[in-house]
Every structure is written in structure tokens, then in C-alpha cells.
Scaffold this active site. Structure first.
Site, PDB file in Angstrom:
ATOM      1  N   ARG A  46       0.631   3.977   0.592  1.00  0.00           N
ATOM      2  CA  ARG A  46       0.348   5.148   1.539  1.00  0.00           C
ATOM      3  C   ARG A  46      -1.108   5.701   0.766  1.00  0.00           C
ATOM      4  NH1 ARG A  46       3.987  10.496   1.417  1.00  0.00           N
ATOM      5  NH2 ARG A  46       3.365  10.695  -0.733  1.00  0.00           N
ATOM      6  N   THR A  56      -4.393  10.479   4.567  1.00  0.00           N
ATOM      7  CA  THR A  56      -3.743  10.303   5.675  1.00  0.00           C
ATOM      8  C   THR A  56      -2.512  10.644   5.521  1.00  0.00           C
ATOM      9  OG1 THR A  56      -3.387   8.115   6.053  1.00  0.00           O
ATOM     10  CG2 THR A  56      -5.489   9.397   7.024  1.00  0.00           C
ATOM     11  N   ASP A  63      12.472   4.657 -10.288  1.00  0.00           N
ATOM     12  CA  ASP A  63      11.666   3.886  -9.798  1.00  0.00           C
ATOM     13  C   ASP A  63      11.752   2.160  -9.824  1.00  0.00           C
ATOM     14  OD1 ASP A  63       8.916   2.268  -9.440  1.00  0.00           O
ATOM     15  OD2 ASP A  63       8.203   4.290  -8.992  1.00  0.00           O
ATOM     16  N   ASP A  75       8.910   0.253 -11.157  1.00  0.00           N
ATOM     17  CA  ASP A  75       8.765   0.318 -12.813  1.00  0.00           C
ATOM     18  C   ASP A  75       9.747  -0.216 -13.719  1.00  0.00           C
ATOM     19  OD1 ASP A  75       6.573   1.903 -12.113  1.00  0.00           O
ATOM     20  OD2 ASP A  75       7.284   3.728 -12.754  1.00  0.00           O
TER      21      ASP A  75
HETATM   22  N1  URA Z   1      11.069   4.023  -4.483  1.00  0.00           N
HETATM   23  C1  URA Z   1      11.642   3.944  -5.637  1.00  0.00           C
HETATM   24  O1  URA Z   1      11.635   2.991  -6.384  1.00  0.00           O
HETATM   25  N2  URA Z   1      12.669   4.690  -5.938  1.00  0.00           N
HETATM   26  C2  URA Z   1      13.331   5.698  -5.154  1.00  0.00           C
HETATM   27  O2  URA Z   1      14.076   6.493  -5.621  1.00  0.00           O
HETATM   28  C3  URA Z   1      12.489   6.074  -4.106  1.00  0.00           C
HETATM   29  C4  URA Z   1      11.498   5.286  -3.705  1.00  0.00           C
END
Ligand code: URA
Length: 210
Positions: free
Chosen positions: A103, A107, A201, A204
Site C-alpha cells: 500500500r 495515496t 498477521d 508474521d
Molecule cells: N492480513 C493478515 O495477515 N491478517 C489479517 O487479518 C488481515 C490482513
């Protein structure tokens, strides 16, 4: 846009372990690969094949083989990489391209920061891998990118999705014929853009917080 939620107890079982906050990275990675193989089975129902004549030890017969041009698998960096092995296991003759989407912090639009794809995707069947369909911004941009290059048949495979993200992708694609295969459709997005209940995530949990 066609949405298919894979409904199978093995998928739900593996998803439950994947969601668990106590599941460590090595187990998480192995489960993403296993889940991906199951989702790939669902996602490749429409893979193009062509007839081929063979001879069995008993008689001649006609079967099928994956048609040319070979399907193209496109993992979205970084988390989509965790899905790649599970997909190529099922579709070893496919080619693999890469797309990095991020992203733009000014913008807020998704931009392509890395790309390794054939220039001409005419007539290619493309399978986009992105584990988390959250806001839908990067997935919609990735699909549009492939369609602009001439892809005629795009299937996105995601482990989890939020209804808001699905609606966004549908709106952005203006009726283009795309299939989305999901492991589960979750409840919603939270204020931070995480899928609820989700799994946190994905990048991660696959690769650590780098
Ligand atoms: N990206 C992720 O890794 N987890 C989410 O819950 C949303 C976007």
C-alpha cells in the site's frame, strides 16, 4: 464473480489449529501448505485439460493431460509464498510468476513493488495465491493487473476472507469473470483491518516480524 467456500471437515480442523494463537511458526507453515493442497484441489476443478491417447497394460484408452499454455501460479508476496509449495505439489507442470503488492502510504492505493510475470498472459489460466482477503485492495489490484496483461481465466485462492473484502473485490472487478476459492468466510474486519476471528498477521506467523 464466483465464490466457493471449501466445506470439508479436514479443512475446518486444520484451520482451527492454524487460527490458534499458541500454534508455533513451524506448525503454522506446515499447515498452510497442507491447507493449500486441499484448497488447490477445489480451485483447480476448472483447470484446462486436453485428450491424450495412451496404452495401458491391457488396452489403448484416452485420458487427459494439462493443456498448453500451462497454468500460471501467482503468489502475492510476502504471505502468498507460504501457499506456493502446497499448490505446485498438486500442479507440478504449472509455471510460477511473482507479484509484490504494497500500500502506498500517501495515496493508500495498492501498488506493485515487484513483478516477475510473462508480458503476455493471453489465454493463460492464472491462480493467484493470497492467504488473507481482508480489505480486498491488494487482491483486486493483483487480479486487475493479470486481466490487463490478457489473462482470460483467473482463480484466487485465499485461506480466509472477510465479507467486506469480498464485496470490495466484486465491486472493483465490474462483473469480470473471476473465481475465488476460500477456506472459510469469517465474520468481519476490525478497525485495524484484521479479519475476525481470523488468525492474525499471516506473513508474521509464517516468517516472523521482519
Ligand atoms: N492480513 C493478515 O495477515 N491478517 C489479517 O487479518 C488481515 C490482513
Amino acid at each position: 464473480m464466483r465464490v466457493h467456500v471449501a466445506d470439508h471437515p479436514l479443512i475446518t480442523h486444520k484451520l482451527t489449529v492454524l487460527r490458534d494463537v499458541d500454534t508455533p511458526s513451524p506448525v503454522f507453515r506446515a499447515l498452510v501448505e497442507e491447507l493449500m493442497t486441499l484448497l488447490a484441489y477445489e480451485g483447480t476443478r476448472g483447470v484446462r485439460v486436453e485428450p491424450i491417447d495412451i496404452v495401458t497394460p491391457v488396452s489403448p484408452t484416452t485420458g487427459v493431460r494439462i493443456a498448453d499454455p500451462k497454468p500460471l501460479i501467482v503468489p502475492i508476496l510476502r504471505a502468498g509464498l507460504g501457499m506456493l509449495e502446497g499448490m505446485v505439489k498438486l500442479l507440478p507442470s504449472a509455471e510460477v510468476g511473482f507479484l509484490g503488492m504494497a500500500r502506498n502510504e500517501e495515496t493508500l492505493e495498492p501498488t506493485t513493488y515487484a513483478e516477475r510475470l510473462p508480458d503476455d498472459l493471453s489465454d493463460r489460466q492464472c491462480f493467484v495465491l493470497d492467504p488473507m482477503l481482508a480489505t480486498g485492495g491488494s487482491l483486486a489490484a493483483a487480479i486487475e493487473f493479470l486481466l490487463k496483461r490478457g489473462a482470460t481465466d483467473v482463480t484466487a485462492i485465499c485461506i480466509l476472507a472477510a465479507p467486506e473484502g469480498l464485496a470490495f473485490v466484486e465491486e472493483q472487478l465490474h462483473g469480470q469473470d473471476v473465481t475465488i476459492v476460500l477456506g472459510a468466510l469469517d465474520e468481519r474486519l476490525n478497525e485495524q483491518g484484521y479479519i475476525v476471528p481470523g488468525l492474525g498477521d499471516a506473513g508474521d506467523r509464517l516468517y516472523g516480524t521482519v
